[in-house]
Design an enzyme around this catalytic site. Structure first.
Site: not given
Length: 343
Positions: A52-53, A95, A113, A194
């Site tokens: 993660s950042r 993504h 997705k 979404d």
């Protein structure tokens, strides 16, 4: 013709000889947590690193699940030789770049997705994966659930006759917030990408690529699609789909053919049940109940085991949800989003 008994599902069990891959997770959010938990409890797969950042977020995620390595950057994860496949669960706007970086590092990728925000991005990722000879797949878990296996068999056997209609709906009540990712266009927000993509992929699985897309809907004040109604034309067949982030809807789906109908209980994209009925009025119906123990997000295990089986077979994409179909689905979403935005 409606069968006298329903077929058994061909599921991706954890003991079918697939390799135990070493996974890295990018984006330690809630869906990544559900995915990691499903892998740990129901597969032979192993998560070895999370990135993660925010290193703090990665460390908390890793500590909660016994993951050995928590990293503060994607580059650090991609540099590890003990990562075979990367599961990408960042906001959808990330993504494509993250998948391209992983592919360049020689990693297989499973991308949540929607695979990418646009069909053009999906095509770029697919081209890169094919050129590199690595496996790439959208994490469209619905395709790997037991019910999908039974449905594919029924359709292939012509149980419904000629399919003429597909109906599917997915709506959730998401309170508006300018910082929420679903209301931010720069993060790939909106109902279609979404939620509605579940309905579009369902229609694609049954009918393939549409000949024509017609969409109407409403935009939010922040500039994303709040709702959309789609009509997809497939020769003599139609798919009628609906999605919204403004209200919770039944989330059911049905397929009607000249010989019969299948009705899925909601949520149709989760492990669920269905009823198959003959077209003749008063004919007896058959009810299908998932015989496996995996319910809710535990069923994310199916897609992970499927990926491992495909990799073990030397494949570079899923035969149940190909990269070309992934691109086609996003082309449909691109067209629908543009029509809704144009009013």
């Amino acid at each position: 013709m409606i069968p006298s008994a329903l077929p058994e599902p061909d599921v991706f069990t954890a003991d079918s000889g697939e390799p135990a891959l070493r996974w890295g997770i990018v984006g330690p959010g809630w869906i990544a947590g559900e995915f990691a938990d499903a892998l740990g409890a129901h597969t032979a797969q192993r998560v070895v690193a999370v990135a993660s950042r925010s290193l703090d977020r990665a460390e908390r995620f890793a500590a909660e699940r016994g993951i050995e390595n928590a990293l503060g950057s994607v580059d650090a994860l991609l540099a590890r030789s003990d990562v075979d496949v990367v599961y990408i669960a960042t906001p959808q706007s990330d993504h494509a770049p993250t998948a391209l970086a992983a592919i360049a590092a020689g990693k297989h990728v499973l991308v949540e997705k929607p695979f990418t925000v646009t069909a053009a991005e999906a095509r770029a990722v697919a081209d890169a994966a094919r050129a590199a000879g690595v496996f790439a797949m959208e994490a469209m878990w619905s395709r790997y659930l037991p019910q999908a296996s039974v449905l594919r068999t029924l359709l292939a056997d012509g149980a419904l006759g000629a399919v003429r209609s597909v109906l599917a709906d997915h709506g959730q009540a998401i309170p508006f917030g300018p910082d929420h990712r679903l209301f931010r266009p720069e993060l790939g927000g909106g109902a279609l990408l979404d939620l509605g993509i579940y309905a579009v992929q369902f229609a694609s699985m049954v009918l393939g690529t549409p000949d024509r897309v017609t969409a109407r809907g409403r935009m939010t004040e922040s500039g994303v699609d709040a709702s959309g109604s789609l009509v997809l034309e497939h020769g003599a067949a139609q798919a009628v789909l609906h999605t919204t982030i403004a209200a919770r809807t039944p989330t059911t789906a049905s397929i009607a053919g000249t010989e019969g109908t299948i009705d899925f209980a909601g949520p149709f994209y989760n492990p669920t049940t269905f009823t198959i009925s003959a077209a003749a009025h008063g004919s007896p119906a058959l009810h299908w109940q998932d015989p496996t123990p995996l319910r809710g997000f535990a069923a994310l295990a199916w897609e992970a085991t499927a990926l491992a089986r495909f990799v073990g077979e030397g494949r570079t994409e899923s035969p149940l949800h190909t990269l070309d179909e992934t691109i086609s689905i996003l082309e449909t979403v691109d067209t629908a989003r543009a029509q809704i935005a144009a009013g």
